[in-house]
Design a protein around this motif. Structure first.
Motif, PDB file in Angstrom:
ATOM      1  N   TRP A 253       0.207  -2.341  -2.923  1.00 17.24           N
ATOM      2  CA  TRP A 253      -0.537  -2.145  -1.681  1.00 17.24           C
ATOM      3  C   TRP A 253      -0.998  -0.704  -1.521  1.00 17.24           C
ATOM      4  O   TRP A 253      -2.151  -0.445  -1.171  1.00 17.24           O
ATOM      5  CB  TRP A 253       0.310  -2.560  -0.487  1.00 17.24           C
ATOM      6  CG  TRP A 253      -0.341  -2.258   0.823  1.00 17.24           C
ATOM      7  CD1 TRP A 253      -0.226  -1.114   1.563  1.00 17.24           C
ATOM      8  CD2 TRP A 253      -1.253  -3.091   1.534  1.00 17.24           C
ATOM      9  NE1 TRP A 253      -0.997  -1.191   2.694  1.00 17.24           N
ATOM     10  CE2 TRP A 253      -1.636  -2.389   2.696  1.00 17.24           C
ATOM     11  CE3 TRP A 253      -1.777  -4.366   1.299  1.00 17.24           C
ATOM     12  CZ2 TRP A 253      -2.522  -2.930   3.626  1.00 17.24           C
ATOM     13  CZ3 TRP A 253      -2.658  -4.902   2.233  1.00 17.24           C
ATOM     14  CH2 TRP A 253      -3.022  -4.183   3.379  1.00 17.24           C
TER      15      TRP A 253
ATOM     16  N   THR B   8     -10.793   4.270   3.244  1.00 15.81           N
ATOM     17  CA  THR B   8     -10.493   5.251   4.286  1.00 15.81           C
ATOM     18  C   THR B   8     -11.114   4.790   5.589  1.00 15.81           C
ATOM     19  O   THR B   8     -12.229   4.263   5.624  1.00 15.81           O
ATOM     20  CB  THR B   8     -11.035   6.634   3.914  1.00 15.81           C
ATOM     21  OG1 THR B   8     -12.435   6.540   3.651  1.00 15.81           O
ATOM     22  CG2 THR B   8     -10.339   7.159   2.658  1.00 15.81           C
ATOM     23  N   ASP B   9     -10.379   4.998   6.679  1.00 12.56           N
ATOM     24  CA  ASP B   9     -10.850   4.533   7.984  1.00 12.56           C
ATOM     25  C   ASP B   9     -12.109   5.254   8.440  1.00 12.56           C
ATOM     26  O   ASP B   9     -12.911   4.712   9.177  1.00 12.56           O
ATOM     27  CB  ASP B   9      -9.748   4.718   9.031  1.00 12.56           C
ATOM     28  CG  ASP B   9      -8.530   3.881   8.717  1.00 12.56           C
ATOM     29  OD1 ASP B   9      -8.697   2.823   8.074  1.00 12.56           O
ATOM     30  OD2 ASP B   9      -7.415   4.286   9.091  1.00 12.56           O
TER      31      ASP B   9
ATOM     32  N   ASP C  59       0.420  -3.967  10.722  1.00 19.09           N
ATOM     33  CA  ASP C  59       0.030  -2.785  11.491  1.00 19.09           C
ATOM     34  C   ASP C  59      -1.135  -2.043  10.851  1.00 19.09           C
ATOM     35  O   ASP C  59      -1.429  -0.899  11.226  1.00 19.09           O
ATOM     36  CB  ASP C  59       1.220  -1.835  11.628  1.00 19.09           C
ATOM     37  CG  ASP C  59       1.730  -1.347  10.273  1.00 19.09           C
ATOM     38  OD1 ASP C  59       1.348  -1.946   9.249  1.00 19.09           O
ATOM     39  OD2 ASP C  59       2.499  -0.371  10.243  1.00 19.09           O
ATOM     40  N   ASP C  60      -1.799  -2.694   9.894  1.00 23.91           N
ATOM     41  CA  ASP C  60      -2.859  -1.998   9.168  1.00 23.91           C
ATOM     42  C   ASP C  60      -4.045  -2.943   8.963  1.00 23.91           C
ATOM     43  O   ASP C  60      -4.414  -3.677   9.871  1.00 23.91           O
ATOM     44  CB  ASP C  60      -2.307  -1.479   7.840  1.00 23.91           C
ATOM     45  CG  ASP C  60      -3.174  -0.403   7.208  1.00 23.91           C
ATOM     46  OD1 ASP C  60      -4.216  -0.056   7.788  1.00 23.91           O
ATOM     47  OD2 ASP C  60      -2.810   0.100   6.127  1.00 23.91           O
ATOM     48  N   MET C  61      -4.599  -2.954   7.774  1.00 23.14           N
ATOM     49  CA  MET C  61      -5.794  -3.736   7.464  1.00 23.14           C
ATOM     50  C   MET C  61      -5.422  -4.917   6.579  1.00 23.14           C
ATOM     51  O   MET C  61      -4.251  -5.248   6.424  1.00 23.14           O
ATOM     52  CB  MET C  61      -6.828  -2.850   6.779  1.00 23.14           C
ATOM     53  CG  MET C  61      -6.335  -2.238   5.477  1.00 23.14           C
ATOM     54  SD  MET C  61      -7.603  -1.311   4.604  1.00 23.14           S
ATOM     55  CE  MET C  61      -8.752  -2.631   4.190  1.00 23.14           C
TER      56      MET C  61
ATOM     57  N   ARG D 106      -9.503  -3.044  10.399  1.00 25.14           N
ATOM     58  CA  ARG D 106      -8.819  -3.612  11.562  1.00 25.14           C
ATOM     59  C   ARG D 106      -9.797  -4.120  12.611  1.00 25.14           C
ATOM     60  O   ARG D 106      -9.664  -5.244  13.084  1.00 25.14           O
ATOM     61  CB  ARG D 106      -7.869  -2.567  12.188  1.00 25.14           C
ATOM     62  CG  ARG D 106      -6.581  -2.468  11.401  1.00 25.14           C
ATOM     63  CD  ARG D 106      -5.604  -1.529  12.058  1.00 25.14           C
ATOM     64  NE  ARG D 106      -5.002  -2.056  13.275  1.00 25.14           N
ATOM     65  CZ  ARG D 106      -4.012  -2.931  13.298  1.00 25.14           C
ATOM     66  NH1 ARG D 106      -3.542  -3.430  12.172  1.00 25.14           N
ATOM     67  NH2 ARG D 106      -3.487  -3.323  14.440  1.00 25.14           N
TER      68      ARG D 106
ATOM     69  N   ARG E 230      -1.059  -5.880   5.939  1.00 18.97           N
ATOM     70  CA  ARG E 230       0.055  -5.267   6.655  1.00 18.97           C
ATOM     71  C   ARG E 230      -0.220  -5.477   8.141  1.00 18.97           C
ATOM     72  O   ARG E 230      -1.313  -5.135   8.616  1.00 18.97           O
ATOM     73  CB  ARG E 230       0.159  -3.775   6.336  1.00 18.97           C
ATOM     74  CG  ARG E 230       0.611  -3.469   4.905  1.00 18.97           C
ATOM     75  CD  ARG E 230       2.103  -3.669   4.748  1.00 18.97           C
ATOM     76  NE  ARG E 230       2.555  -3.534   3.379  1.00 18.97           N
ATOM     77  CZ  ARG E 230       2.931  -2.387   2.803  1.00 18.97           C
ATOM     78  NH1 ARG E 230       2.871  -1.257   3.497  1.00 18.97           N
ATOM     79  NH2 ARG E 230       3.360  -2.369   1.569  1.00 18.97           N
TER      80      ARG E 230
ATOM     81  N   PRO F  45      -6.224  -7.041  14.603  1.00 19.32           N
ATOM     82  CA  PRO F  45      -4.826  -6.782  14.967  1.00 19.32           C
ATOM     83  C   PRO F  45      -4.139  -7.974  15.633  1.00 19.32           C
ATOM     84  O   PRO F  45      -3.004  -8.303  15.286  1.00 19.32           O
ATOM     85  CB  PRO F  45      -4.920  -5.581  15.915  1.00 19.32           C
ATOM     86  CG  PRO F  45      -6.171  -4.873  15.488  1.00 19.32           C
ATOM     87  CD  PRO F  45      -7.122  -5.958  15.090  1.00 19.32           C
TER      88      PRO F  45
ATOM     89  N   ARG G 143      -4.729   0.376  -0.809  1.00 19.26           N
ATOM     90  CA  ARG G 143      -5.032   0.917   0.520  1.00 19.26           C
ATOM     91  C   ARG G 143      -5.655   2.303   0.424  1.00 19.26           C
ATOM     92  O   ARG G 143      -6.516   2.669   1.239  1.00 19.26           O
ATOM     93  CB  ARG G 143      -3.745   0.966   1.362  1.00 19.26           C
ATOM     94  CG  ARG G 143      -3.943   1.482   2.787  1.00 19.26           C
ATOM     95  CD  ARG G 143      -4.886   0.575   3.540  1.00 19.26           C
ATOM     96  NE  ARG G 143      -5.077   0.991   4.923  1.00 19.26           N
ATOM     97  CZ  ARG G 143      -6.055   1.816   5.319  1.00 19.26           C
ATOM     98  NH1 ARG G 143      -6.901   2.316   4.421  1.00 19.26           N
ATOM     99  NH2 ARG G 143      -6.188   2.133   6.587  1.00 19.26           N
ATOM    100  N   SER G 144      -5.250   3.070  -0.583  1.00 14.87           N
ATOM    101  CA  SER G 144      -5.764   4.426  -0.715  1.00 14.87           C
ATOM    102  C   SER G 144      -7.250   4.454  -1.035  1.00 14.87           C
ATOM    103  O   SER G 144      -7.898   5.489  -0.887  1.00 14.87           O
ATOM    104  CB  SER G 144      -4.982   5.191  -1.788  1.00 14.87           C
ATOM    105  OG  SER G 144      -5.241   4.647  -3.075  1.00 14.87           O
TER     106      SER G 144
ATOM    107  N   THR H  72       4.812  -7.140   4.472  1.00 14.54           N
ATOM    108  CA  THR H  72       3.519  -7.539   3.926  1.00 14.54           C
ATOM    109  C   THR H  72       3.284  -8.996   4.275  1.00 14.54           C
ATOM    110  O   THR H  72       4.145  -9.843   4.045  1.00 14.54           O
ATOM    111  CB  THR H  72       3.487  -7.352   2.402  1.00 14.54           C
ATOM    112  OG1 THR H  72       3.675  -5.969   2.092  1.00 14.54           O
ATOM    113  CG2 THR H  72       2.145  -7.816   1.842  1.00 14.54           C
TER     114      THR H  72
END
Length: 356
Positions: free
Chosen positions: A159, A167-168, A318-320, A337, A316, A342, A163-164, A303
């Motif tokens: 993950w 970027t938001d 709490d994430d995307m 998100r 996740r 969410p 995820r890296s 996850t």
């Protein structure tokens, strides 16, 4: 005319009855090899098993003649302890009691890289009358439901790497790299002394693709799952202005495969998957289709995994999220998100089955 040697025959029969345990996996509502199906009942059906609430353990090994066997046992705790020990680098002699054996199935449903020493190379056993066809792992040369689910497994395991790449504050489109392949591994550990790393083939970069119009929940950045993503291979394009989230069409709600070319709107399948996931909150799907897991190595962060007809989601809470589709071979579609994701992930995590 020479007669048969009864001693030699007895030795051959004894070798055929022996089982050299190579690795194991769990087949439970919360944890099962994803190659077998989208949910627990489907995974059990693939092996001809009844979806028992307590689940099963799957023991993969070779007999003394080198034949591949998958032994199904009902002693789930024993198999779980063995897997946990192997994952920690500890030796554990997994020897299920004969009374716990539910079935012995020829072949392996997934690729096992370990080999038993001192026996012939792995091969399917000689067929006997009434035996089912040998189990075989999914091919790495085609893309379908099994490969899509394996891809989602890969994203979940790595993950942080995936995820890296998103970027938001930089929702840019990037080139999708061409797909290589990865040998499937069991959903469990292998004995530490004999574990081998599966072979991989490198993938060559493909030309940059134009960004597609996507809903506000989706960052337009498809990626292939076969290799870990690398910023060095990404080719940024100017950031598009994301339009408002599109409403699901009637075809999306029905769950039918889209008729439009997926290349023209790669996020049509993503919108369809998200719409079906919202339906899961209203009418729960078969057990195991939505599951949640977490480990100490992840700092306790959970996850979320969900599957459906033609798609798989990894997120996740709490994430995307990331979505993989049957209609887009080898691509991983990020879902930012946004305003609605969410609540969806929170609802799915609340209903998800968890390992006990």
């Amino acid at each position: 005319m020479a007669g048969t040697d009864p001693i030699a025959e007895a030795e051959v029969e004894g070798a055929a009855d022996a089982l050299y345990v190579l690795t194991a996996a769990l087949l439970t509502p919360a944890r099962f090899p994803s190659v077998l199906g989208d949910d627990y009942p489907a995974a059990c059906a693939a092996l001809g098993l009844r979806p028992d609430a307590e689940g099963y353990g799957l023991v993969f090994g070779q007999d003394g003649l080198g034949a591949r066997w998958t032994v199904v046992v009902d002693d789930v705790s024993l198999v779980a302890v063995a897997i946990a020990s192997w994952d920690c680098g500890m030796a554990y002699d997994l020897s299920p009691d004969e009374d716990s054996v539910v079935a012995g199935l020829p072949g392996w449903p997934l690729a096992v890289v370990t080999r038993a020493p001192g026996v012939p190379d792995p091969h399917d056993p000689e067929p006997q009358e009434g035996d089912p066809a040998p189990l075989v792992p999914p091919s790495g040369d085609v893309w379908g439901p099994a490969q899509r689910r394996l891809g989602a497994d890969e994203v979940g395991r790595h993950w942080a790497s995936w995820r890296s790449q998103v970027t938001d504050d930089e929702p840019t489109a990037a080139a999708a790299t061409s797909a290589g392949d990865r040998t499937a591994e069991p959903s469990g550990g292998a004995a530490p002394s004999t574990t081998a790393t599966p072979p991989e083939r490198s993938a060559a970069p493909a030309p940059a693709v134009a960004p597609a119009a996507v809903p506000g929940e989706a960052a337009p950045r498809p990626m292939t799952w076969f290799e870990r993503p690398s910023r060095a291979r990404a080719t940024p394009a100017p950031a598009p202005q994301a339009p408002p989230a599109a409403e699901a069409t009637e075809a999306d709600r029905s769950g039918e495969a889209p008729t439009a070319d997926a290349a023209s709107d790669p996020y049509a399948g993503v919108r369809r998957a998200l719409d079906q996931l919202r339906g899961y909150l209203e009418e729960p799907p078969p057990v195991g289709r939505v599951r949640s897991s977490g480990t100490e190595a992840d700092g306790g962060v959970r996850t979320l995994r969900a599957d459906g007809p033609g798609w798989s989601l990894v997120a996740r809470p709490d994430d995307m999220a990331f979505v993989l589709l049957d209609e887009l071979p080898g691509e991983v579609m990020p879902v930012a998100r946004g305003p609605r994701l969410p609540a969806l992930l929170e609802g799915l995590d609340a209903m998800a089955v968890r390992p006990t």
